[in-house]
Design a protein around this motif. Structure first.
Motif, PDB file in Angstrom:
ATOM      1  N   ILE A  39       0.877  -1.169   0.000  1.00 42.21           N
ATOM      2  CA  ILE A  39       0.000   0.000   0.000  1.00 42.21           C
ATOM      3  C   ILE A  39       0.913   1.217   0.000  1.00 42.21           C
ATOM      4  O   ILE A  39       1.755   1.363   0.891  1.00 42.21           O
ATOM      5  CB  ILE A  39      -0.936   0.009   1.217  1.00 42.21           C
ATOM      6  N   VAL A  40       0.768   2.052  -1.026  1.00 39.55           N
ATOM      7  CA  VAL A  40       1.638   3.215  -1.154  1.00 39.55           C
ATOM      8  C   VAL A  40       0.817   4.483  -1.351  1.00 39.55           C
ATOM      9  O   VAL A  40      -0.292   4.448  -1.873  1.00 39.55           O
ATOM     10  CB  VAL A  40       2.641   3.077  -2.326  1.00 39.55           C
ATOM     11  N   GLN A  41       1.399   5.575  -0.900  1.00 34.56           N
ATOM     12  CA  GLN A  41       0.826   6.889  -1.142  1.00 34.56           C
ATOM     13  C   GLN A  41       1.685   7.543  -2.223  1.00 34.56           C
ATOM     14  O   GLN A  41       2.907   7.664  -2.071  1.00 34.56           O
ATOM     15  CB  GLN A  41       0.847   7.740   0.120  1.00 34.56           C
ATOM     16  N   LEU A  42       1.053   7.923  -3.326  1.00 34.79           N
ATOM     17  CA  LEU A  42       1.759   8.574  -4.416  1.00 34.79           C
ATOM     18  C   LEU A  42       1.731  10.073  -4.200  1.00 34.79           C
ATOM     19  O   LEU A  42       0.708  10.634  -3.799  1.00 34.79           O
ATOM     20  CB  LEU A  42       1.112   8.231  -5.757  1.00 34.79           C
ATOM     21  N   HIS A  43       2.855  10.730  -4.515  1.00 41.24           N
ATOM     22  CA  HIS A  43       2.960  12.177  -4.374  1.00 41.24           C
ATOM     23  C   HIS A  43       2.993  12.821  -5.758  1.00 41.24           C
ATOM     24  O   HIS A  43       3.420  12.195  -6.730  1.00 41.24           O
ATOM     25  CB  HIS A  43       4.222  12.535  -3.576  1.00 41.24           C
TER      26      HIS A  43
ATOM     27  N   LEU B 234       3.056   2.701   2.850  1.00 43.78           N
ATOM     28  CA  LEU B 234       2.249   2.788   4.068  1.00 43.78           C
ATOM     29  C   LEU B 234       2.109   1.445   4.776  1.00 43.78           C
ATOM     30  O   LEU B 234       1.828   1.399   5.964  1.00 43.78           O
ATOM     31  CB  LEU B 234       0.861   3.332   3.738  1.00 43.78           C
ATOM     32  N   GLY B 235       2.295   0.374   4.025  1.00 45.39           N
ATOM     33  CA  GLY B 235       2.161  -0.950   4.629  1.00 45.39           C
ATOM     34  C   GLY B 235       2.208  -2.029   3.576  1.00 45.39           C
ATOM     35  O   GLY B 235       2.228  -1.750   2.375  1.00 45.39           O
ATOM     36  N   GLY B 236       2.221  -3.264   4.032  1.00 42.01           N
ATOM     37  CA  GLY B 236       2.267  -4.384   3.101  1.00 42.01           C
ATOM     38  C   GLY B 236       1.880  -5.681   3.775  1.00 42.01           C
ATOM     39  O   GLY B 236       1.841  -5.775   4.995  1.00 42.01           O
TER      40      GLY B 236
ATOM     41  N   PHE C 294      -6.705  -9.384   1.019  1.00 48.88           N
ATOM     42  CA  PHE C 294      -5.916  -8.195   0.701  1.00 48.88           C
ATOM     43  C   PHE C 294      -6.816  -7.060   0.189  1.00 48.88           C
ATOM     44  O   PHE C 294      -6.593  -5.895   0.515  1.00 48.88           O
ATOM     45  CB  PHE C 294      -4.837  -8.515  -0.328  1.00 48.88           C
ATOM     46  N   ALA C 295      -7.814  -7.391  -0.618  1.00 49.95           N
ATOM     47  CA  ALA C 295      -8.739  -6.372  -1.127  1.00 49.95           C
ATOM     48  C   ALA C 295      -9.496  -5.708   0.024  1.00 49.95           C
ATOM     49  O   ALA C 295      -9.704  -4.487   0.022  1.00 49.95           O
ATOM     50  CB  ALA C 295      -9.725  -6.986  -2.125  1.00 49.95           C
ATOM     51  N   LYS C 296      -9.870  -6.503   1.011  1.00 47.86           N
ATOM     52  CA  LYS C 296     -10.575  -5.961   2.179  1.00 47.86           C
ATOM     53  C   LYS C 296      -9.653  -5.036   2.981  1.00 47.86           C
ATOM     54  O   LYS C 296     -10.070  -3.963   3.432  1.00 47.86           O
ATOM     55  CB  LYS C 296     -11.081  -7.108   3.047  1.00 47.86           C
ATOM     56  N   ILE C 297      -8.403  -5.453   3.171  1.00 46.31           N
ATOM     57  CA  ILE C 297      -7.426  -4.611   3.875  1.00 46.31           C
ATOM     58  C   ILE C 297      -7.261  -3.292   3.132  1.00 46.31           C
ATOM     59  O   ILE C 297      -7.265  -2.213   3.736  1.00 46.31           O
ATOM     60  CB  ILE C 297      -6.066  -5.334   4.016  1.00 46.31           C
TER      61      ILE C 297
END
Length: 172
Positions: free
Chosen positions: A9-13, A21-23, A55-58
């Motif tokens: 899970i990433v935040q793009l800038h 953010l997590g994995g 994973f989709a739920k997370i």
């Protein structure tokens, strides 16, 4: 992948950078037995479907707006790989893109470079997966050599090891 499913899970800038953010990772062993007869096994499909749904739920709970999903050699080579992808889309809404071995090698190079070496450094990497092995070499952040070989651990096990412990014939 052939052995495991990974989620980042990433935040793009706006400047093109990102922040992880997590994995999650789960050893689904999707490719177990698939290289022997060219088909994903029902038990492996069920495990992988469960993991993708989890994973989709997370991702939904974390507010993820876009999911990009890839499949590699086990799905790429299985005769029922396309059916498996349809099942994923029906169950989760996620459309998975099957990538070539060369694309897989390229993505691995980028990930290894980002995780371990500055863009100006020389880099060699060998990624031993379940269905394939990716070999990359780069200089100054540029990819110079990239190969994907059908030599993964699950593939070699399926094709050459038929007993535990291996028989003399298996070893030969």
């Amino acid at each position: 992948g052939t052995n495991s499913i990974h989620m980042q899970i990433v935040q793009l800038h706006p400047d093109g950078t990102h922040h992880v953010l997590g994995g999650e990772k789960d050893m689904t062993r999707l490719g177990d037995g698939s290289f022997r007869d060219g088909r994903l096994k029902p038990a492996a499909i069920a495990r992988a479907l469960g993991v993708v749904a989890r994973f989709a739920k997370i991702a939904a709970n974390r507010g993820v707006k876009k999911i990009v999903a890839f499949a590699t050699s086990a799905v790429r080579e299985a005769s029922n790989g396309p059916d498996f992808l349809v099942q994923i889309q029906r169950k989760t809404g996620i459309k998975v893109r099957v990538i070539t071995g060369q694309e897989e090698a390229h993505w691995i190079f980028r990930a290894v470079r980002e995780a371990t070496a500055p863009e100006h450094a020389d880099l060699w990497s060998i990624d031993i997966g379940g269905g394939s092995v990716e070999i990359n070499a780069g200089r100054g952040g540029q990819l110079l050599l990239s190969e994907s070989l059908k030599l993964g651990v699950a593939r070699l096990h399926d094709l050459f090891l038929h007993r535990d412990p291996p028989s003399k014939k298996d070893w030969e």
